[in-house]
Structure formats: structure tokens, C-alpha cells
Design an enzyme around this catalytic site. Sequence first.
Site, PDB file in Angstrom:
ATOM      1  CD  GLU A  72     -20.907 -89.507  37.231  1.00 50.31           C
ATOM      2  OE1 GLU A  72     -21.536 -90.366  36.624  1.00 50.31           O
ATOM      3  OE2 GLU A  72     -20.097 -89.792  38.143  1.00 50.31           O
ATOM      4  CB  SER A 113     -22.809 -91.044  33.645  1.00 49.29           C
ATOM      5  OG  SER A 113     -22.663 -89.731  33.191  1.00 49.29           O
TER       6      SER A 113
HETATM    7  O1  5RP Z   1     -20.255 -92.728  38.664  1.00 50.81           O
HETATM    8  C1  5RP Z   1     -20.754 -93.241  37.692  1.00 50.81           C
HETATM    9  C2  5RP Z   1     -20.157 -93.140  36.340  1.00 50.81           C
HETATM   10  O2  5RP Z   1     -18.915 -92.525  36.382  1.00 50.81           O
HETATM   11  C3  5RP Z   1     -22.015 -93.989  37.804  1.00 50.81           C
HETATM   12  O3  5RP Z   1     -22.998 -93.175  38.334  1.00 50.81           O
HETATM   13  C4  5RP Z   1     -21.768 -95.167  38.703  1.00 50.81           C
HETATM   14  O4  5RP Z   1     -20.721 -95.931  38.130  1.00 50.81           O
HETATM   15  C5  5RP Z   1     -23.013 -96.020  38.872  1.00 50.81           C
HETATM   16  O5  5RP Z   1     -23.342 -96.623  37.677  1.00 50.81           O
HETATM   17  P1  5RP Z   1     -24.455 -97.754  37.570  1.00 50.81           P
HETATM   18  O6  5RP Z   1     -25.769 -97.084  37.770  1.00 50.81           O
HETATM   19  O7  5RP Z   1     -24.272 -98.317  36.188  1.00 50.81           O
HETATM   20  O8  5RP Z   1     -24.164 -98.783  38.627  1.00 50.81           O
END
Ligand code: 5RP
Length: 236
Positions: A108, A32
Site C-alpha cells: 500500500e 486493500s
Molecule cells: O490498511 C489496510 C489494509 O492493510 C486497509 O486499508 C485498512 O485496514 C482499512 O480497511 P477497511 O476499509 O476494511 O476498514
Amino acid sequence: MSSGIEHAKRMAAYKAVDANFPPHAKVVGIGSGSTVVYVAERIGQLKNKHDFVCISTGFQSKQLIIDNGLTLGAIEQFPKVDIAFDGADEVDTNLNLIKGGGACLFQEKLVASSADKFIVVADTRKKSPSDLGIAWRKGVPIEVVPNSYAVVTRQLKELGAKSVVLRQGGGAKAGPVVTDNNNFLIDADFGSISDPGSLHQQIKLLVGVVETGLFVDMAHTAYFGDESGEVSEQLR
Ligand SMILES: O=C(CO)[C@H](O)[C@H](O)COP(=O)(O)O
């Protein structure tokens, strides 16, 4: 024309997929966030994309799988994942991660922990010069059962958290963020974290905690893109 940071994210994601996607993969985890968007885009370009199923880590991830013409599967059907790709909020020098900035940490971790290989994609801002808690200053995301939040907040302070915040929906929602699993999220700032494994274990023992955003000894390789399009690799 994408901005510098979007270019960095795309380059990291494309390199991660090109270097790691197993030719005969059957089950692929899709994380995500904003970087993994480009992972799904790249996987969607594969000629054999109908030969494997993709497991989501939440609502956004499910949409990415569908929008890129990939086949959606459920972790209940496919509890063993060949490879999982995901973003991170911070990566330390030992390839430990803070995740959950996008509120998806439980699914995740479920998918990453089921995977033979877990690959991280990020831009270089996510790299800590040493420990976790240095580049990411918002605290460790912790998913909790809703009615436990006050008890867990008190206990996190007793464990040494400098600040503990129940994450709010902001302008988009009055009241706390509700996760894809109908739980709440607490962000607990422990400053610089020298032993993330021990901290994770202590937090995980608190009644009401579903999962922590500390991903310790899980990632195989991280790919970091910079604004020029260069991608560096960090291996465990
Ligand atoms: O852990 C996550 C979501 O819960 C995402 O992987 C993390 O926030 C990184 O996101 P981005 O690629 O938008 O920086």
C-alpha cells in the site's frame, strides 16, 4: 440492501472516485480492505475502463481488479501512478494515517508513494478527534522480516511502546500472520502519537523493519461516509 456501515463505505468510495478520477488516467492504484471494494466497483463502472491499468497492493486487491473487469498491471512495469485510492484504519486531523489493519501496508505504501495523488476512503469511525492512536487502539502495524521479530519487539519497547504483539492468524491459521511479501507483522501500541513522522523514522531505522503503517504527509484528501449516506471531505 446493504447495512449502514456498508452504505457509508460505498458512498465514500463512490464520491472519492467521482470527484477525483482523472479523465485521462493511465495508471491507477487500488488499495486493500473492505472500503476499497467499492472503489474498484465504481472504477469498474467507468466507460473508459480499458484505457488504464490498475496496480494492486496485495492479493485481495488483485482479485478486486480482476473481478471488476479492470486491467491488471505491475508496479515494476508502471512505477509512476496517476492516482491511488485506499482505506485507512485511522486518520488524524492532519491527514496522517495508520494503515495495515489488513496486513497489506508495505505494498500500500509503495503504491501510494508512487502516486501523484493519494485518496483515502473510510467510514466516520476512522476519524481521530486529534492524534493517531486514539480511534485505532490495536497499535501501529509494522512489517518485519520474520527472523527479526524478537529483536524488533525488544527495540520497540525501548522506543516506548506500551505493548508489542506479533500478529496471529487467529482461528484461520495457527501461528503468525504471513504477509503477501512473506513477512511477519508486529502491532506496537504507542498510545496517542503526537509526532507520527518522528515515530515512523525511529521505527524504520530498526534492522528487520520493512515498513511501518504510519502514512505521514501522503494523503491528498480523505472521504468519510456515515450511515445516513452523507460523505464529508478532509483536505490536507
Ligand atoms: O490498511 C489496510 C489494509 O492493510 C486497509 O486499508 C485498512 O485496514 C482499512 O480497511 P477497511 O476499509 O476494511 O476498514
